[in-house]
Scaffold this active site. Structure first.
Site, PDB file in Angstrom:
ATOM      1  N   HIS A  13       0.873  -1.205   0.000  1.00 48.19           N
ATOM      2  CA  HIS A  13       0.000   0.000   0.000  1.00 48.19           C
ATOM      3  C   HIS A  13       0.897   1.238   0.000  1.00 48.19           C
ATOM      4  CE1 HIS A  13      -3.807   2.176   1.586  1.00 48.19           C
ATOM      5  NE2 HIS A  13      -2.923   3.112   1.241  1.00 48.19           N
ATOM      6  N   HIS A  15       1.487   5.398  -1.840  1.00 55.99           N
ATOM      7  CA  HIS A  15       1.061   6.510  -2.709  1.00 55.99           C
ATOM      8  C   HIS A  15       2.313   7.112  -3.338  1.00 55.99           C
ATOM      9  CE1 HIS A  15      -3.043   6.568  -1.009  1.00 55.99           C
ATOM     10  NE2 HIS A  15      -2.424   6.104   0.055  1.00 55.99           N
ATOM     11  N   LYS A  98      -9.334  -0.378  -5.746  1.00 57.15           N
ATOM     12  CA  LYS A  98      -9.428   0.255  -4.422  1.00 57.15           C
ATOM     13  C   LYS A  98     -10.770   0.935  -4.236  1.00 57.15           C
ATOM     14  CE  LYS A  98      -7.813   2.014  -0.524  1.00 57.15           C
ATOM     15  NZ  LYS A  98      -6.770   3.019  -0.308  1.00 57.15           N
ATOM     16  N   HIS A 135     -10.494   1.170   1.828  1.00 58.16           N
ATOM     17  CA  HIS A 135     -10.299   2.164   2.889  1.00 58.16           C
ATOM     18  C   HIS A 135     -11.548   2.075   3.758  1.00 58.16           C
ATOM     19  CE1 HIS A 135      -8.747   6.145   4.464  1.00 58.16           C
ATOM     20  NE2 HIS A 135      -9.905   5.979   5.075  1.00 58.16           N
ATOM     21  N   HIS A 173      -4.695  -0.487   5.932  1.00 59.80           N
ATOM     22  CA  HIS A 173      -4.226   0.331   7.072  1.00 59.80           C
ATOM     23  C   HIS A 173      -5.165   0.276   8.276  1.00 59.80           C
ATOM     24  CE1 HIS A 173      -6.919   3.053   4.995  1.00 59.80           C
ATOM     25  NE2 HIS A 173      -6.027   3.495   4.144  1.00 59.80           N
ATOM     26  N   ASP A 246       1.445   2.723   3.514  1.00 61.16           N
ATOM     27  CA  ASP A 246       0.599   3.891   3.291  1.00 61.16           C
ATOM     28  C   ASP A 246       1.445   5.161   3.219  1.00 61.16           C
ATOM     29  OD1 ASP A 246      -1.725   5.256   2.736  1.00 61.16           O
ATOM     30  OD2 ASP A 246      -2.362   5.414   4.831  1.00 61.16           O
TER      31      ASP A 246
HETATM   32  C1  NCD Z   1      -3.447   9.126   1.909  1.00 65.26           C
HETATM   33  C2  NCD Z   1      -2.991  10.132   0.854  1.00 65.26           C
HETATM   34  O1  NCD Z   1      -2.435  11.153   1.236  1.00 65.26           O
HETATM   35  O2  NCD Z   1      -3.146   9.859  -0.341  1.00 65.26           O
HETATM   36  N1  NCD Z   1      -3.495   9.770   3.184  1.00 65.26           N
HETATM   37  C3  NCD Z   1      -3.481   9.161   4.404  1.00 65.26           C
HETATM   38  O3  NCD Z   1      -3.637   9.846   5.405  1.00 65.26           O
HETATM   39  N2  NCD Z   1      -3.298   7.883   4.531  1.00 65.26           N
HETATM   40  C4  NCD Z   1      -4.751   8.550   1.516  1.00 65.26           C
HETATM   41  C5  NCD Z   1      -5.155   7.342   2.326  1.00 65.26           C
HETATM   42  O4  NCD Z   1      -4.561   6.269   2.214  1.00 65.26           O
HETATM   43  O5  NCD Z   1      -6.098   7.448   3.111  1.00 65.26           O
HETATM   44 ZN    ZN Z   2      -3.321   5.063   1.518  1.00 65.26          ZN
END
Ligand code: NCD
Ligand code: ZN
Length: 344
Positions: A13, A15, A98, A135, A173, A246
């Site tokens: 996971h 970003h 997702k 999520h 998460h 995450d």
């Molecule tokens: C994530 C993001 O910034 O893209 N932020 C977070 O707080 N985890 C999005 C997510 O996974 O919820």
């Molecule tokens: Zn995330």
């Protein structure tokens, strides 16, 4: 023990964002992870196989020459998603999609309103063997932010799991004892990822002695009893809980703001942060399963065959990371000392 060698891990996971961010985020994640499940919450989101394959090429172009990294792009489910789109994506090699409830987190405005409307999509995912990544938080304004994960289990996750028993679901998460117990009590088609921040911290680390915006993420940090339940389950080596950082970069000024963004950027220290936790739990022997085995096993993918080595060597996470455009990111756990370091 002064050295720890484990099978190369994957991040289930992450970003990576897009554009200028990629030279930063891809190098950071490819430093120790061989594969990563890349979240699709771009603006606009990744909603079709074509968009996913194009995004994958942009990521591959940012992989440093000396790294071997396979980004697994995911589809962003919305009320526009059709079973046909799922079929096409699956044929194109996309392994997961997702589900963000609309408004749940960063860049989720375009996401799903009325989850039941997606049941024919879930049916197709189940038939295609595509994983559903969730999520798991409700977004109703009358539900307290600390209770949103539990409410999501009761209102949505349990019914989806019951209705689609063969659909593989990753509860992303997780942050609570409720989520931990739900996964433990569910069938083998349900698993969860756990972040470093939810193992290391609880809501005191967000709110005591002043608000700490760099510890703010979603789902929000919970009370220590929940944190301890997550720590117990990873220390026990439970096989349906695995690594998903995450890691989610936001620039310093967007986090240190009167309406700060949610997300912790942990990629440059990810495996070290987990090693820190597992050592603290006297469970370093369980790190390899969590980081390198249970994820691919659940996804039905081969485990990596090479290894990484960590040395017992104290180092300090930098206070800031400068981006090419002069912006900066404050990494998660900035300025704090870690006991283990990846051998480069
Ligand atoms: C994530 C993001 O910034 O893209 N932020 C977070 O707080 N985890 C999005 C997510 O996974 O919820
Ligand atoms: Zn995330």
């Amino acid at each position: 023990m002064t050295q720890l060698t484990i099978t190369a891990p994957d991040d289930w996971h992450v970003h990576l964002r897009d554009g200028d961010f990629l030279s930063e985020t891809v190098a950071a994640t490819a430093r120790c992870f061989r594969r990563a499940i890349v979240m699709p919450n771009l603006v606009p989101p990744v909603q079709t196989a074509e968009q996913a394959l194009e995004y994958r090429q942009r990521i591959l172009a940012a992989v440093p020459n000396d790294r071997d990294f396979d980004p697994l792009i995911t589809l962003y489910l919305s009320n526009d998603t059709t079973p046909e789109r799922i079929r096409q994506a699956s044929e194109a090699g996309i392994v997961a999609a997702k589900l963000y409830p609309a408004g749940a987190t960063t860049n989720s405005d375009a996401a799903v309103k009325g989850i039941e409307a997606l049941y024919d999509v879930f049916q197709q995912m189940s038939e295609s063997g595509m994983l559903l990544l969730i999520h798991g938080e409700v977004t109703d304004s009358h539900i307290d932010i600390f209770d949103r994960e539990k409410a999501f289990i009761d209102q949505h996750l349990a019914p989806i799991h019951q209705r689609f028993p063969d659909l593989k679901i990753v509860f992303e998460h997780i942050t609570t004892a409720d989520a931990t117990d739900f996964v433990l009590g569910a069938s083998d088609s349900m698993a969860a990822t756990i972040t470093p921040q939810h193992l290391l911290l609880n809501r005191n680390d967000l709110l005591v002695g002043g608000i700490r915006p760099h510890n703010y993420c979603l789902p929000v940090l919970k009370r220590n009893t929940h944190q301890n339940r997550l720590r117990d389950v990873v220390a026990a080596g439970e096989t349906r809980f695995f690594l998903g950082t995450d890691s989610a970069p936001h620039t310093k000024h967007t986090k240190e703001s009167d309406c700060g963004c949610a997300g912790c950027y942990s990629a440059w220290s990810a495996i070290e942060l987990y090693a820190h936790v597992f050592e603290d739990l006297d469970a370093l022997d369980k790190l390899e399963g969590f980081a390198s085995f249970y994820g691919p096993d659940f996804y039905g993918l081969a485990r990596n065959t090479d290894t990484i080595t960590l040395h017992k060597q104290e180092w300090t996470i930098p206070s800031e990371i400068k981006l090419a455009n002069q912006d900066s990111i404050v990494p998660f756990f900035a300025g704090q000392r870690l006991a283990w370091q990846l051998a480069e």
